[in-house]
Scaffold this motif. Structure first.
Motif, PDB file in Angstrom:
ATOM      1  N   THR A 103       0.829  -1.204   0.000  1.00 26.83           N
ATOM      2  CA  THR A 103       0.000   0.000   0.000  1.00 26.83           C
ATOM      3  C   THR A 103       0.863   1.255   0.000  1.00 26.83           C
ATOM      4  OG1 THR A 103      -1.801  -1.115   1.164  1.00 26.83           O
ATOM      5  CG2 THR A 103      -1.756   1.285   1.296  1.00 26.83           C
ATOM      6  N   ALA A 104       1.952   1.211   0.755  1.00 27.57           N
ATOM      7  CA  ALA A 104       2.808   2.387   0.890  1.00 27.57           C
ATOM      8  C   ALA A 104       3.765   2.565  -0.279  1.00 27.57           C
ATOM      9  CB  ALA A 104       3.594   2.293   2.195  1.00 27.57           C
ATOM     10  N   LEU A 105       4.406   1.481  -0.718  1.00 31.28           N
ATOM     11  CA  LEU A 105       5.521   1.625  -1.652  1.00 31.28           C
ATOM     12  C   LEU A 105       5.132   1.553  -3.125  1.00 31.28           C
ATOM     13  CD1 LEU A 105       8.331  -0.331   0.207  1.00 31.28           C
ATOM     14  CD2 LEU A 105       8.221   2.110  -0.251  1.00 31.28           C
ATOM     15  N   ASP A 106       4.035   0.886  -3.448  1.00 23.24           N
ATOM     16  CA  ASP A 106       3.634   0.821  -4.856  1.00 23.24           C
ATOM     17  C   ASP A 106       3.439   2.218  -5.453  1.00 23.24           C
ATOM     18  OD1 ASP A 106       2.714  -0.462  -7.319  1.00 23.24           O
ATOM     19  OD2 ASP A 106       0.720   0.186  -6.712  1.00 23.24           O
TER      20      ASP A 106
ATOM     21  N   GLY B 109       2.902   6.626   5.701  1.00 24.24           N
ATOM     22  CA  GLY B 109       1.539   7.061   5.430  1.00 24.24           C
ATOM     23  C   GLY B 109       0.943   6.345   4.237  1.00 24.24           C
ATOM     24  N   ILE B 110      -0.060   6.964   3.645  1.00 28.65           N
ATOM     25  CA  ILE B 110      -0.776   6.405   2.500  1.00 28.65           C
ATOM     26  C   ILE B 110      -0.819   7.453   1.391  1.00 28.65           C
ATOM     27  CG2 ILE B 110      -2.198   4.846   3.885  1.00 28.65           C
ATOM     28  CD1 ILE B 110      -4.455   6.928   3.692  1.00 28.65           C
ATOM     29  N   PRO B 111      -1.124   7.052   0.146  1.00 27.38           N
ATOM     30  CA  PRO B 111      -1.272   8.028  -0.946  1.00 27.38           C
ATOM     31  C   PRO B 111      -2.599   8.773  -0.816  1.00 27.38           C
ATOM     32  CG  PRO B 111      -1.691   5.819  -1.771  1.00 27.38           C
ATOM     33  CD  PRO B 111      -1.232   5.664  -0.340  1.00 27.38           C
ATOM     34  N   VAL B 112      -2.602   9.826  -0.035  1.00 34.96           N
ATOM     35  CA  VAL B 112      -3.845  10.481   0.382  1.00 34.96           C
ATOM     36  C   VAL B 112      -4.665  10.974  -0.804  1.00 34.96           C
ATOM     37  CG1 VAL B 112      -4.825  12.392   1.697  1.00 34.96           C
ATOM     38  CG2 VAL B 112      -2.877  11.128   2.609  1.00 34.96           C
ATOM     39  N   ASP B 113      -4.049  11.687  -1.731  1.00 34.04           N
ATOM     40  CA  ASP B 113      -4.811  12.264  -2.843  1.00 34.04           C
ATOM     41  C   ASP B 113      -5.504  11.183  -3.664  1.00 34.04           C
ATOM     42  OD1 ASP B 113      -4.052  14.770  -2.051  1.00 34.04           O
ATOM     43  OD2 ASP B 113      -2.450  14.987  -3.541  1.00 34.04           O
ATOM     44  N   ASP B 114      -4.776  10.113  -3.966  1.00 34.99           N
ATOM     45  CA  ASP B 114      -5.359   9.027  -4.761  1.00 34.99           C
ATOM     46  C   ASP B 114      -6.539   8.392  -4.034  1.00 34.99           C
ATOM     47  OD1 ASP B 114      -3.367   9.513  -6.580  1.00 34.99           O
ATOM     48  OD2 ASP B 114      -2.133   7.795  -6.004  1.00 34.99           O
TER      49      ASP B 114
ATOM     50  N   ASP C 223       1.421  11.911   4.416  1.00 38.12           N
ATOM     51  CA  ASP C 223       1.253  11.326   3.084  1.00 38.12           C
ATOM     52  C   ASP C 223       2.475  10.480   2.702  1.00 38.12           C
ATOM     53  OD1 ASP C 223      -0.149  11.539   0.261  1.00 38.12           O
ATOM     54  OD2 ASP C 223       1.982  11.913  -0.051  1.00 38.12           O
ATOM     55  N   VAL C 224       2.224   9.355   2.042  1.00 39.32           N
ATOM     56  CA  VAL C 224       3.301   8.409   1.744  1.00 39.32           C
ATOM     57  C   VAL C 224       4.377   9.010   0.843  1.00 39.32           C
ATOM     58  CG1 VAL C 224       2.210   7.341  -0.286  1.00 39.32           C
ATOM     59  CG2 VAL C 224       3.793   6.013   1.125  1.00 39.32           C
ATOM     60  N   HIS C 225       3.990   9.893  -0.061  1.00 39.32           N
ATOM     61  CA  HIS C 225       4.989  10.495  -0.948  1.00 39.32           C
ATOM     62  C   HIS C 225       5.922  11.414  -0.159  1.00 39.32           C
ATOM     63  CE1 HIS C 225       3.209   8.766  -4.498  1.00 39.32           C
ATOM     64  NE2 HIS C 225       2.025   9.256  -4.174  1.00 39.32           N
TER      65      HIS C 225
ATOM     66  N   ASP D 236       9.833  10.804   0.132  1.00 35.62           N
ATOM     67  CA  ASP D 236      10.733  11.890  -0.273  1.00 35.62           C
ATOM     68  C   ASP D 236      11.716  12.231   0.844  1.00 35.62           C
ATOM     69  OD1 ASP D 236       9.544  12.040  -2.743  1.00 35.62           O
ATOM     70  OD2 ASP D 236       8.295  13.787  -2.269  1.00 35.62           O
ATOM     71  N   ARG D 237      11.210  12.289   2.075  1.00 40.96           N
ATOM     72  CA  ARG D 237      12.091  12.613   3.208  1.00 40.96           C
ATOM     73  C   ARG D 237      13.129  11.517   3.423  1.00 40.96           C
ATOM     74  NH1 ARG D 237       7.140  14.208   5.546  1.00 40.96           N
ATOM     75  NH2 ARG D 237       7.038  12.255   6.720  1.00 40.96           N
ATOM     76  N   TYR D 238      12.675  10.274   3.362  1.00 39.39           N
ATOM     77  CA  TYR D 238      13.601   9.166   3.587  1.00 39.39           C
ATOM     78  C   TYR D 238      14.655   9.106   2.482  1.00 39.39           C
ATOM     79  CZ  TYR D 238      15.418   4.576   4.732  1.00 39.39           C
ATOM     80  OH  TYR D 238      16.258   3.547   5.074  1.00 39.39           O
ATOM     81  N   LEU D 239      14.213   9.221   1.238  1.00 43.82           N
ATOM     82  CA  LEU D 239      15.148   9.104   0.120  1.00 43.82           C
ATOM     83  C   LEU D 239      16.096  10.300   0.049  1.00 43.82           C
ATOM     84  CD1 LEU D 239      12.735   7.598  -2.550  1.00 43.82           C
ATOM     85  CD2 LEU D 239      14.548   6.420  -1.288  1.00 43.82           C
ATOM     86  N   ALA D 240      15.622  11.465   0.479  1.00 42.33           N
ATOM     87  CA  ALA D 240      16.523  12.623   0.546  1.00 42.33           C
ATOM     88  C   ALA D 240      17.640  12.356   1.549  1.00 42.33           C
ATOM     89  CB  ALA D 240      15.741  13.876   0.937  1.00 42.33           C
TER      90      ALA D 240
END
Length: 463
Positions: free
Chosen positions: A37-40, A236-241, A448-450, A454-458
């Protein structure tokens, strides 16, 4: 000039999709669970490769482009005995329960550790063959705790991350493992070690201090000339979607169908994988007490329990399924009225559209795990409630309880208090429900998951 984004390589035991082909018809089935749910959506947005174990009766090739995906799938082929030892013998029977604070389901000393080591080597080899030195490698969860170190050995300058999607226990619990030093050495091959909560990250650092000689300072571990950072990053989750899905007209029509089918009774909803950490028997017991104490409740309220099949070939899970089946049958047999059944039990994996219709139809969401790293069902329920209605009852032992302050918190081991919370939620004033749901939704949007990715990958890129 903007720096080109590095390719992302996600590595996990379970892949995001299973490919099925029957009589010439092909379909892609999305896996259940919080990790997918989070990473896809993260990989759908960014592109890259997802490395995972090859599902049974699936692809023969190594890397498979799926028609609807913006990333590739790379599969690790494990021999049957190795898969059983790695997944069932160590990951499921020892690591999963122990990291959640439960007793392992087999004698720890009898676990086939060599299978776990061998499988992790296979994952590391496939990761290396599908990535380059410039890529970001993001390894997921407790199945693959040796992979960071194995990849680091072959690629010393790689940028490697690992994220723990379940709780990390304190040293007295983790120390039960005979392979504790090997696990810690494997994880310290990463640059960034991520956990849902600060307390999980602190527990990990305490384990390093207790069981190794490496120095821990200011949230980092000094390891062979490198600094390994530990970070708390609630997923988190993809809130907008998902909010768009929640207001889809087809979902709205399904909501009305559910309410008509339930004769407009007040609805309580549980959504879980079949697992002993989820507290499903305790939840059923709490609902049974409500029915026992209030005869009118038997026709006024209904519990819909959606349970996704999981690990059904493992005895502990088969026994749990049998217990839940028996409890549902007993409660319905005792309290049902003609045309009015208290518990509606759906033992299957629902589509996301159907699931969100149930979220929208439910007056109360009952999310009461005995222990959970985060629990994204709680997030999804809040995202679905664009009408700012509904009440979330949440276990204080779910990671989500640390930030979802609008929920009604319960101790799931205290059956009577859970019953009281259900009663309170069903009689809560509209103004309080709205205030609580607004708080929940604001926090879910913030996490939000994105933004999480983004924070983790940064951090992983050193930005």
């Amino acid at each position: 000039m903007a720096r080109k984004s590095r390719k992302l390589v996600v590595v996990s035991n379970r892949g995001p999709y299973r490919h099925e082909a029957t009589r010439g018809n092909e379909r892609w089935v999305r896996a259940a669970g919080g990790l997918v749910t989070a990473l896809d959506p993260v990989l759908q947005k960014r592109g890259g490769v997802w490395v995972s174990a090859k599902p049974a009766k699936d692809f023969d090739s190594v890397t498979v482009p799926a028609p609807h995906l913006t990333y590739d799938l790379a599969h690790v082929s494990l021999k049957r005995a190795e898969q059983q030892g790695f997944y069932e013998g160590v990951s499921n029977a020892v690591l999963w329960p122990l990291l959640h604070g439960f007793e392992p389901t087999i004698q720890v000393g009898d676990a086939p550790w060599s299978s776990y080591v061998g499988a992790n080597q296979e994952f590391a080899d496939t990761t290396l063959s599908t990535s380059s030195g410039h890529d970001l490698i993001w390894i997921q969860d407790y199945h693959l705790m040796l992979v960071p170190g194995l990849v680091r050995t072959q690629r010393p300058k790689a940028r490697i991350g690992w994220f723990c999607h379940i709780p990390w226990p304190p040293p007295d619990t983790f120390g039960i493992l005979p392979w504790r030093e090997e696990i810690l050495e494997g994880l310290l091959g990463a640059d960034i070690l991520g956990f849902h909560l600060p307390e999980y990250a602190e527990h990990f650092r305490q384990c390093v201090e207790r069981f190794t000689t490496y120095r821990v300072s200011r949230g980092a571990i000094q390891y062979h000339g490198r600094k390994v950072k530990t970070v708390a990053a609630p997923i988190g989750i993809p809130v907008d979607d998902l909010q768009a899905l929640a207001i889809d007209p087809d979902v709205g029509r399904e909501v009305e169908r559910i309410r008509r089918a339930m004769a407009n009774r007040r609805l309580i909803l549980g959504v879980d994988r079949l697992d002993y950490t989820k507290g499903i028997p305790e939840r059923l017991a709490a609902f049974e007490r409500l029915l026992r104490a209030d005869k009118a409740a038997r026709t006024r309220y209904a519990l819909i329990q959606i349970m996704v099949p999981s690990r059904t070939d493992v005895k502990a899970y088969a026994d749990l399924k049998e217990e839940i089946d028996r409890m549902v049958g007993d409660i319905n047999g005792r309290y049902a009225e003609t045309g009015c059944v208290p518990i509606h039990y759906l033992y299957r994996n629902l589509s996301q559209r159907a699931l969100f219709a149930h979220y929208r139809a439910a007056d109360v969401a009952l999310v009461t795990p005995l222990r959970d790293g985060m629990n994204l069902v709680a997030h999804e329920y809040a995202a679905a409630r664009t009408d700012e209605d509904g009440v979330l009852i949440l276990s204080e032992f779910a990671g989500a309880a640390k930030h979802l302050k609008g929920a009604v918190l319960v101790n799931p081991y205290d059956i009577e208090s859970t019953t009281s919370a259900i009663r309170r939620a069903l009689t809560m004033k509209a103004s309080e429900k709205r205030k609580r749901m607004r708080s929940l939704r604001a926090e879910v949007m913030r996490l939000d998951v994105h933004s999480w990715a983004d924070r983790y990958l940064a951090a992983l890129e050193g930005r």
